[in-house]
Write a protein that holds these residues in place. Structure first.
Motif, PDB file in Angstrom:
ATOM      1  N   ILE A  46       0.730  -0.822   0.340  1.00 46.59           N
ATOM      2  CA  ILE A  46       0.120  -0.391  -0.129  1.00 46.59           C
ATOM      3  C   ILE A  46       0.630   1.640   0.526  1.00 46.59           C
ATOM      4  O   ILE A  46       1.901   1.668   1.153  1.00 46.59           O
ATOM      5  N   HIS A  47       0.535   1.836  -1.063  1.00 47.95           N
ATOM      6  CA  HIS A  47       1.698   3.316  -1.173  1.00 47.95           C
ATOM      7  C   HIS A  47       0.727   4.652  -1.685  1.00 47.95           C
ATOM      8  O   HIS A  47      -0.304   3.965  -2.358  1.00 47.95           O
ATOM      9  N   ILE A  48       0.937   5.418  -1.442  1.00 41.68           N
ATOM     10  CA  ILE A  48       0.109   6.880  -2.406  1.00 41.68           C
ATOM     11  C   ILE A  48       0.910   7.846  -3.429  1.00 41.68           C
ATOM     12  O   ILE A  48       1.650   7.610  -3.559  1.00 41.68           O
ATOM     13  N   ASP A  49       0.789   7.088  -4.669  1.00 38.50           N
ATOM     14  CA  ASP A  49       0.697   7.528  -5.180  1.00 38.50           C
ATOM     15  C   ASP A  49       1.146   9.559  -6.146  1.00 38.50           C
ATOM     16  O   ASP A  49       0.252   9.645  -4.916  1.00 38.50           O
ATOM     17  N   GLY A  50       2.464   9.620  -6.290  1.00 37.00           N
ATOM     18  CA  GLY A  50       2.892  10.771  -6.592  1.00 37.00           C
ATOM     19  C   GLY A  50       3.757  11.051  -5.840  1.00 37.00           C
ATOM     20  O   GLY A  50       4.623  11.878  -5.816  1.00 37.00           O
ATOM     21  N   GLU A  54       7.029   5.464  -7.742  1.00 40.87           N
ATOM     22  CA  GLU A  54       6.393   4.278  -7.888  1.00 40.87           C
ATOM     23  C   GLU A  54       7.756   3.239  -8.727  1.00 40.87           C
ATOM     24  O   GLU A  54       6.920   1.294  -8.382  1.00 40.87           O
ATOM     25  N   LYS A  55       8.458   3.404  -9.107  1.00 40.64           N
ATOM     26  CA  LYS A  55       9.340   2.163  -9.996  1.00 40.64           C
ATOM     27  C   LYS A  55      10.105   1.527  -8.462  1.00 40.64           C
ATOM     28  O   LYS A  55      10.311   0.387  -9.262  1.00 40.64           O
ATOM     29  N   LEU A  56      10.461   2.633  -7.873  1.00 44.76           N
ATOM     30  CA  LEU A  56      10.964   1.436  -6.304  1.00 44.76           C
ATOM     31  C   LEU A  56      10.205   0.419  -5.702  1.00 44.76           C
ATOM     32  O   LEU A  56      11.339  -0.328  -5.375  1.00 44.76           O
ATOM     33  N   VAL A  57       8.759   0.476  -6.357  1.00 47.57           N
ATOM     34  CA  VAL A  57       8.036  -0.185  -4.854  1.00 47.57           C
ATOM     35  C   VAL A  57       7.391  -1.125  -6.001  1.00 47.57           C
ATOM     36  O   VAL A  57       7.783  -2.321  -5.849  1.00 47.57           O
ATOM     37  N   ASN A  58       7.650  -1.207  -7.320  1.00 44.13           N
ATOM     38  CA  ASN A  58       7.486  -2.003  -8.122  1.00 44.13           C
ATOM     39  C   ASN A  58       8.693  -2.828  -8.404  1.00 44.13           C
ATOM     40  O   ASN A  58       8.716  -4.235  -8.242  1.00 44.13           O
TER      41      ASN A  58
END
Length: 180
Positions: A46-50, A54-58
């Motif tokens: 779970i994270h907040i976009d922006g 996003e690249k690190l999360v994926n």
């Protein structure tokens, strides 16, 4: 009080609670996965976009968890703490901590970190995935305001919403996307 209670052992209940507290905001990204055959392992990121990278999360979180041969680990009847330690050894971020307070979960999300929930576990992992915006909110050049905030937005929608999230770090802030 809903915020002071600890997490449930049911991951779906925890996801619903987080969605409710954020008003199912359009920038709240929840990815729930079930891995393994037979004895299955369920997790959610779970994270907040922006405000999260996003690249690190994926690449450093989701891909690493999926790549683990979890079926072998679960069949050996490893405890949740062993599974947690296994995840800590493969997730490649600058900081990864185990926590249990729901207040800390909300705070982590609001500053841009990613929360990793495990099914049947009241603890969660917090991965440092903050993404610093390229500029601060600036004063508008065409409109003069005597009192109040002097903020203007010129970038994409998600950049603008992330600037607002940085300014107002509270789960009661609701962001909803719609086509007009």
């Amino acid at each position: 009080n809903n915020i002071s209670r600890s997490l449930s052992k049911d991951i779906l209940e925890n996801i619903k609670r987080i969605k409710d507290d954020f008003g199912d905001a359009s920038d709240l990204i929840i990815r729930h996965e079930t891995l393994g055959e037979g004895t299955q392992f369920s997790f959610a990121t779970i994270h907040i976009d922006g405000i999260s990278n996003e690249k690190l999360v994926n690449e450093s979180i989701i891909e690493k968890i999926v790549a683990i041969n979890l079926e072998d680990n679960i069949n050996q009847s490893l405890s949740l703490s062993d599974l947690e330690n296994g995840l800590k050894s493969v997730i490649a971020v600058s900081s990864l901590k185990s926590q249990s307070s729901y207040t800390n979960l909300l705070s982590a999300l609001l500053i841009g970190d990613t929360v990793i929930l495990l099914d049947h576990d009241t603890n969660f992992l917090v991965a440092c995935t903050k993404m610093v915006q390229s500029r601060s909110i600036s004063e508008p050049s065409t409109q003069t305001v005597i009192r109040g905030p002097k903020d203007s937005f010129t970038e994409s929608l998600r950049t603008n919403t992330s600037l607002i999230r940085n300014r107002i770090q509270h789960p009661a802030l609701r962001i909803e996307s719609m086509k007009i």
